[in-house]
Design an enzyme around this catalytic site. Structure first.
Site, PDB file in Angstrom:
ATOM      1  N   GLU A  76       0.814  -1.215   0.000  1.00 27.96           N
ATOM      2  CA  GLU A  76       0.000   0.000   0.000  1.00 27.96           C
ATOM      3  C   GLU A  76       0.852   1.271   0.000  1.00 27.96           C
ATOM      4  OE1 GLU A  76      -3.835  -0.299   2.381  1.00 27.96           O
ATOM      5  OE2 GLU A  76      -2.592  -1.805   3.363  1.00 27.96           O
ATOM      6  N   SER A 115      -6.531  -2.384   1.686  1.00 32.90           N
ATOM      7  CA  SER A 115      -6.932  -1.831   0.388  1.00 32.90           C
ATOM      8  C   SER A 115      -7.462  -2.884  -0.577  1.00 32.90           C
ATOM      9  CB  SER A 115      -5.766  -1.063  -0.264  1.00 32.90           C
ATOM     10  OG  SER A 115      -5.449   0.091   0.475  1.00 32.90           O
ATOM     11  N   TYR A 126      -9.792   3.480  -5.227  1.00 31.56           N
ATOM     12  CA  TYR A 126      -8.801   4.521  -5.513  1.00 31.56           C
ATOM     13  C   TYR A 126      -8.815   5.069  -6.934  1.00 31.56           C
ATOM     14  CZ  TYR A 126      -6.971   2.769  -1.116  1.00 31.56           C
ATOM     15  OH  TYR A 126      -6.850   2.386   0.194  1.00 31.56           O
ATOM     16  N   ARG A 171     -11.605   2.889  11.460  1.00 29.28           N
ATOM     17  CA  ARG A 171     -12.772   2.697  10.601  1.00 29.28           C
ATOM     18  C   ARG A 171     -13.175   1.233  10.654  1.00 29.28           C
ATOM     19  NH1 ARG A 171     -11.034   3.084   5.271  1.00 29.28           N
ATOM     20  NH2 ARG A 171     -11.992   1.064   4.869  1.00 29.28           N
ATOM     21  N   ASP A 213     -15.622  -1.657   8.789  1.00 22.58           N
ATOM     22  CA  ASP A 213     -16.370  -1.976   7.572  1.00 22.58           C
ATOM     23  C   ASP A 213     -17.403  -3.058   7.887  1.00 22.58           C
ATOM     24  OD1 ASP A 213     -14.742  -0.176   6.265  1.00 22.58           O
ATOM     25  OD2 ASP A 213     -13.356  -1.705   5.544  1.00 22.58           O
ATOM     26  N   GLU A 253     -14.104  -5.965   8.806  1.00 17.88           N
ATOM     27  CA  GLU A 253     -12.737  -5.723   9.246  1.00 17.88           C
ATOM     28  C   GLU A 253     -12.611  -4.358   9.889  1.00 17.88           C
ATOM     29  OE1 GLU A 253      -9.965  -4.509   5.722  1.00 17.88           O
ATOM     30  OE2 GLU A 253     -11.284  -6.091   4.977  1.00 17.88           O
ATOM     31  N   ASN A 297      -9.903  -1.000  10.521  1.00 16.67           N
ATOM     32  CA  ASN A 297      -8.743  -0.277   9.990  1.00 16.67           C
ATOM     33  C   ASN A 297      -8.289   0.713  11.049  1.00 16.67           C
ATOM     34  OD1 ASN A 297      -8.841  -0.908   6.821  1.00 16.67           O
ATOM     35  ND2 ASN A 297     -10.917  -0.681   7.598  1.00 16.67           N
ATOM     36  N   GLY A 357      -7.135   5.362   5.119  1.00 16.70           N
ATOM     37  CA  GLY A 357      -6.638   6.260   4.086  1.00 16.70           C
ATOM     38  C   GLY A 357      -7.015   7.713   4.333  1.00 16.70           C
TER      39      GLY A 357
END
Length: 308
Positions: A19, A147, A213, A252, A254, A267, A269, A273
């Site tokens: 990443e 990602s 992205y 974060r 998900d 998951e 984070n 990002g």
């Protein structure tokens, strides 16, 4: 607290993970925001000699804009602990746990939180039996990549085996998770508060690297489309999921919602990002917090926190 009063801030970016390019974009955005807010900030492009880079640099705090292994998995956090430098985001343990999707699931299951059925894969797996256990549709994931790198959706035993072989190029630890058909949400958490959830819609089979992205047709629904009661349920679940991992500062979570309205944790984070496509800044803006305010707030929280 003003940005200038935070002292000299090192924005850690780049790194050596898959990443790296995303991290460089995140770091550049964070650096520009801090400088626009009046902070004394500079960048460190973290390489294989990270310990030497950090011990040789003069700074008071670190903003971790690294993603993936080596930056989001507790290793850089450990170095900063030894240097006694405050840093943004979760500590060593929570960072390491959240980076590992398999062990994150085990923690959530132990806490009684909903997360899709999953199995670890290896070269001797019984592919036909596993795809049956997963109800014929599954997603294969490297356990310690972010990602959506190395991920593929599968529909039969042959695809499961092929996708395992593909994912194992990125990580020796690979899992297959039961596919949840429904709406996908992400919930940003900042300083103990869940921000407005965002619903993600993509024309791709799932929210993959390109959808995150590069694609111009990915939709981010904010408000997310849930009624007030379900949105409150989602935010509470995300906070609980973050807390049981020991998450701190920001992150974060998900989540999928199935056709019956049930939420399923995917998951966590711990260093999300911060690019122009990123979701935490989007959620913060919905709360009236512009990007420079957000990055300063994360540093303020880190400076005022006692790490356990």
């Amino acid at each position: 607290m003003s940005a200038a009063s935070l002292g000299k801030i090192a924005v850690l970016m780049g790194g050596t993970s898959a990443e790296r390019e995303v991290s460089l974009k995140s770091g550049a955005a964070v650096l520009a925001a801090l400088q626009s807010a009046g902070a004394d900030a500079f960048a460190i492009d973290i390489g294989a000699n990270a310990v030497e880079q950090l011990t040789g640099a003069e700074f008071d705090m670190a903003f971790i804009a690294l993603h993936g292994r080596g930056g989001e998995d507790g290793t850089i956090q450990g170095v900063l602990e030894w240097l006694a430098r405050p840093y943004t985001g979760s500590g060593v343990m929570a960072s390491a746990l959240a980076m590992d999707k398999w062990r994150t699931k085990l923690i959530w299951q132990a806490a009684g939180l909903p997360t899709p059925k999953a199995f670890l894969l290896d070269g001797n797996s019984d592919w036909a039996e596993l795809i049956g256990e997963l109800n014929q549709d599954a997603i294969v994931k490297p356990a310690r990549e972010g990602s959506s790198i190395g991920m593929r959706k599968v529909h039969d035993a042959a695809e499961l085996q092929q996708s395992y072989e593909f994912a194992s190029r990125y990580d020796a630890l690979v899992l297959a998770e039961s596919w949840i058909q429904g709406a996908e949400f992400t919930v940003a958490i900042v300083d103990g508060k869940a921000l407005p959830p965002i619903q993600l819609k993509t024309t791709h089979e799932f929210y993959d690297y390109d959808a995150k992205y590069q694609a111009s047709d990915t939709q981010y629904l904010l408000p997310c489309g849930l009624d007030a009661e379900k949105e409150a349920e989602l935010k509470a679940l995300a906070l609980r999921a973050f807390d049981v991992l020991g998450g701190q500062g920001w992150g974060r979570i998900d989540v999928m919602q199935d056709g019956a309205g049930n939420f399923w944790l995917l998951e966590a984070n711990t260093a999300p990002g911060m690019t122009d496509h990123s979701l935490v800044p989007m959620a913060a803006r919905a709360e009236g917090m512009e990007f420079p305010q957000l990055v300063v707030k994360l540093l303020e929280e880190a400076k005022g926190r006692s790490r356990g």
